[in-house]
Motif scaffolding. Sequence first.
Motif, PDB file in Angstrom:
ATOM      1  N   VAL A 340       0.868  -1.186   0.000  1.00 24.31           N
ATOM      2  CA  VAL A 340       0.000   0.000   0.000  1.00 24.31           C
ATOM      3  C   VAL A 340       0.900   1.229   0.000  1.00 24.31           C
ATOM      4  O   VAL A 340       1.948   1.249   0.645  1.00 24.31           O
ATOM      5  N   GLN A 341       0.481   2.256  -0.739  1.00 22.59           N
ATOM      6  CA  GLN A 341       1.275   3.474  -0.867  1.00 22.59           C
ATOM      7  C   GLN A 341       0.362   4.685  -0.907  1.00 22.59           C
ATOM      8  O   GLN A 341      -0.792   4.593  -1.357  1.00 22.59           O
ATOM      9  N   LEU A 362      -2.955   7.221  -4.455  1.00 24.79           N
ATOM     10  CA  LEU A 362      -3.088   6.073  -3.565  1.00 24.79           C
ATOM     11  C   LEU A 362      -2.971   4.785  -4.373  1.00 24.79           C
ATOM     12  O   LEU A 362      -3.453   4.709  -5.507  1.00 24.79           O
ATOM     13  N   LEU A 363      -2.359   3.772  -3.763  1.00 24.04           N
ATOM     14  CA  LEU A 363      -2.174   2.486  -4.443  1.00 24.04           C
ATOM     15  C   LEU A 363      -2.270   1.351  -3.437  1.00 24.04           C
ATOM     16  O   LEU A 363      -1.695   1.430  -2.342  1.00 24.04           O
ATOM     17  N   ALA A 364      -2.986   0.286  -3.817  1.00 26.34           N
ATOM     18  CA  ALA A 364      -2.990  -0.971  -3.069  1.00 26.34           C
ATOM     19  C   ALA A 364      -2.813  -2.096  -4.081  1.00 26.34           C
ATOM     20  O   ALA A 364      -3.513  -2.125  -5.110  1.00 26.34           O
ATOM     21  N   SER A 365      -1.879  -3.008  -3.809  1.00 25.25           N
ATOM     22  CA  SER A 365      -1.630  -4.096  -4.768  1.00 25.25           C
ATOM     23  C   SER A 365      -1.223  -5.359  -4.033  1.00 25.25           C
ATOM     24  O   SER A 365      -0.704  -5.305  -2.906  1.00 25.25           O
ATOM     25  N   ALA A 366      -1.450  -6.498  -4.685  1.00 29.75           N
ATOM     26  CA  ALA A 366      -1.061  -7.794  -4.134  1.00 29.75           C
ATOM     27  C   ALA A 366      -1.074  -8.820  -5.253  1.00 29.75           C
ATOM     28  O   ALA A 366      -1.770  -8.642  -6.270  1.00 29.75           O
ATOM     29  N   LYS A 367      -0.309  -9.896  -5.077  1.00 28.65           N
ATOM     30  CA  LYS A 367      -0.277 -10.975  -6.057  1.00 28.65           C
ATOM     31  C   LYS A 367      -1.123 -12.145  -5.563  1.00 28.65           C
ATOM     32  O   LYS A 367      -1.087 -12.513  -4.379  1.00 28.65           O
ATOM     33  N   VAL A 368      -1.893 -12.710  -6.479  1.00 26.73           N
ATOM     34  CA  VAL A 368      -2.614 -13.948  -6.259  1.00 26.73           C
ATOM     35  C   VAL A 368      -2.040 -14.945  -7.253  1.00 26.73           C
ATOM     36  O   VAL A 368      -2.359 -14.902  -8.443  1.00 26.73           O
ATOM     37  N   ARG A 369      -1.140 -15.779  -6.760  1.00 26.66           N
ATOM     38  CA  ARG A 369      -0.370 -16.667  -7.626  1.00 26.66           C
ATOM     39  C   ARG A 369       0.383 -15.849  -8.672  1.00 26.66           C
ATOM     40  O   ARG A 369       1.199 -15.010  -8.342  1.00 26.66           O
ATOM     41  N   LEU A 372      -1.021 -10.151 -10.586  1.00 25.33           N
ATOM     42  CA  LEU A 372      -0.876  -8.972  -9.747  1.00 25.33           C
ATOM     43  C   LEU A 372      -2.150  -8.142  -9.876  1.00 25.33           C
ATOM     44  O   LEU A 372      -2.536  -7.729 -10.973  1.00 25.33           O
ATOM     45  N   VAL A 373      -2.805  -7.893  -8.750  1.00 27.08           N
ATOM     46  CA  VAL A 373      -4.034  -7.108  -8.704  1.00 27.08           C
ATOM     47  C   VAL A 373      -3.695  -5.758  -8.075  1.00 27.08           C
ATOM     48  O   VAL A 373      -3.090  -5.707  -6.997  1.00 27.08           O
ATOM     49  N   SER A 374      -4.082  -4.668  -8.731  1.00 28.32           N
ATOM     50  CA  SER A 374      -3.788  -3.351  -8.184  1.00 28.32           C
ATOM     51  C   SER A 374      -4.986  -2.418  -8.333  1.00 28.32           C
ATOM     52  O   SER A 374      -5.706  -2.461  -9.333  1.00 28.32           O
ATOM     53  N   LEU A 375      -5.169  -1.601  -7.319  1.00 29.88           N
ATOM     54  CA  LEU A 375      -6.193  -0.566  -7.303  1.00 29.88           C
ATOM     55  C   LEU A 375      -5.472   0.753  -7.066  1.00 29.88           C
ATOM     56  O   LEU A 375      -4.737   0.906  -6.086  1.00 29.88           O
ATOM     57  N   ARG A 376      -5.685   1.707  -7.969  1.00 33.14           N
ATOM     58  CA  ARG A 376      -4.929   2.957  -7.951  1.00 33.14           C
ATOM     59  C   ARG A 376      -5.898   4.131  -8.088  1.00 33.14           C
ATOM     60  O   ARG A 376      -6.890   4.043  -8.806  1.00 33.14           O
ATOM     61  N   TYR A 377      -5.558   5.248  -7.407  1.00 30.51           N
ATOM     62  CA  TYR A 377      -6.425   6.426  -7.429  1.00 30.51           C
ATOM     63  C   TYR A 377      -5.569   7.686  -7.465  1.00 30.51           C
ATOM     64  O   TYR A 377      -4.534   7.772  -6.784  1.00 30.51           O
ATOM     65  N   ALA A 378      -5.982   8.667  -8.258  1.00 33.38           N
ATOM     66  CA  ALA A 378      -5.313   9.962  -8.326  1.00 33.38           C
ATOM     67  C   ALA A 378      -6.357  11.059  -8.258  1.00 33.38           C
ATOM     68  O   ALA A 378      -7.393  10.988  -8.926  1.00 33.38           O
ATOM     69  N   GLN A 395      -6.659  -2.974 -12.057  1.00 37.63           N
ATOM     70  CA  GLN A 395      -5.791  -3.606 -13.056  1.00 37.63           C
ATOM     71  C   GLN A 395      -5.378  -5.001 -12.616  1.00 37.63           C
ATOM     72  O   GLN A 395      -5.078  -5.245 -11.445  1.00 37.63           O
ATOM     73  N   LEU A 396      -5.351  -5.929 -13.569  1.00 34.70           N
ATOM     74  CA  LEU A 396      -4.863  -7.280 -13.384  1.00 34.70           C
ATOM     75  C   LEU A 396      -3.705  -7.512 -14.346  1.00 34.70           C
ATOM     76  O   LEU A 396      -3.860  -7.302 -15.559  1.00 34.70           O
ATOM     77  N   ASP A 397      -2.549  -7.955 -13.829  1.00 29.81           N
ATOM     78  CA  ASP A 397      -1.387  -8.256 -14.656  1.00 29.81           C
ATOM     79  C   ASP A 397      -0.991  -9.706 -14.464  1.00 29.81           C
ATOM     80  O   ASP A 397      -0.901 -10.202 -13.323  1.00 29.81           O
ATOM     81  N   TRP A 398      -0.736 -10.374 -15.580  1.00 25.75           N
ATOM     82  CA  TRP A 398      -0.348 -11.793 -15.527  1.00 25.75           C
ATOM     83  C   TRP A 398       0.808 -12.015 -16.498  1.00 25.75           C
ATOM     84  O   TRP A 398       0.844 -11.415 -17.595  1.00 25.75           O
ATOM     85  N   ALA A 399       1.767 -12.839 -16.101  1.00 26.81           N
ATOM     86  CA  ALA A 399       2.892 -13.186 -16.981  1.00 26.81           C
ATOM     87  C   ALA A 399       3.375 -14.578 -16.642  1.00 26.81           C
ATOM     88  O   ALA A 399       3.317 -15.021 -15.481  1.00 26.81           O
ATOM     89  N   ILE A 400       3.875 -15.291 -17.670  1.00 30.16           N
ATOM     90  CA  ILE A 400       4.450 -16.609 -17.407  1.00 30.16           C
ATOM     91  C   ILE A 400       5.863 -16.447 -16.871  1.00 30.16           C
ATOM     92  O   ILE A 400       6.462 -15.381 -16.998  1.00 30.16           O
TER      93      ILE A 400
END
Length: 400
Positions: A340-341, A362-369, A372-378, A395-400
Amino acid sequence: MRLALASFVGLAAVSPAAAQTITLKPLAEARMRYEFVDQDGVAANADAATVRVRAGVSATSGKWSMLVEGQGNLALSDDYFDGLNYKAGYPLVADPQNAALYRAQIQYRTEAIVVTAGRQRIALDDERFVGGVGFRQNGQTFDAVRAEISPVAKLKIDAAYARSVRTIWGVDGTGARPQAIDGDDLFGNVAYATPLGTITTFGYLVDEDEAQVQGFRLSSQTYGLRLAGAHPAGKARLSYALSFARQSDFHRNPNRYSADYYLVDLGIELRRAKVGAGYEVLGADGGTALTSFQTPFATGFKFQGWADKFLTTPPDGVRDLYGSAGYSLKTLGPLSAVNVQAAYHRFDSDRVVRRYGDEIDLLASAKVRRTLVSLRYADYRAKAFGADTQKLWLQLDWAI
């Protein structure tokens, strides 16, 4: 691409052993993002739901490697102005639909030298001057030749020549938002690691050939010095970055100007908590448009607030006084890399005393496997520049 592939196969064949050990690695990543923008003075709010996919393959044989990667961005909801779709009744969300070649490069790598040729990402130092614009769905890449040389311990020389910059506007880019900006751009860094930190001298020559992009007024020469380091301080860890640069017009730029850049950034990290503060100045000359300090190839989202109000520096420059705080956990139940930031920015002009506005991020993020899930606000509150603007991202980010 056929020429690059033929070159790679030929080089691998030079050594029979190398020809037998070509290693292939798939490249795949995906991002889904919803972006909401409420901006005063614009009739409607923006609701942008987009999906970005990148896929490709790298092949390595000994000291040689080749990489090819494509990129596509699809708008699931297009109630936004993407910069190209003429929906000016909505706020700008700079993620137009796109399907294009993202990277295509060949590389030679040893401990002392890395040479990369082709379409590639280039990110120098903190990306304040040259970066990949990683936050936007269509990243920025360079058709370039780059050499990274380490002739002795602790010394690194990084030099690149770029013939074209592939912009975030994608294949449909046109006019002042083109698909690519051709030119003869030179980027040079010389860095030396000292006990105090890494000292870097740099020079960036931006020579744009596209008259529709501000009539060559973004062509500039920038020279500067940077110190960045981190050291333990008891149970805490202190980090710092200091930078100074001077910029002036270059080649066909019709303006005649010079402007300075300053950065002081400090951070303290204690276990899971981190606080920081800084002061960044992009100076002005005489107050004429595009005679202030400009960084057209930067990853601008990383600097001066996430509301993106200062991607183009105002004629009177900008001073950004900021502070931040954050807290992180390695794991929290099924989550990992929890973060969190919060950050605050106060924006003022560099010349002619004027308060531009304030911003909270503001930012909150965490990885689920692997995701990466992030919620951001300006939240930008205008005083004497721009308009009140609130932005929200999921936002959802996924990579192998």
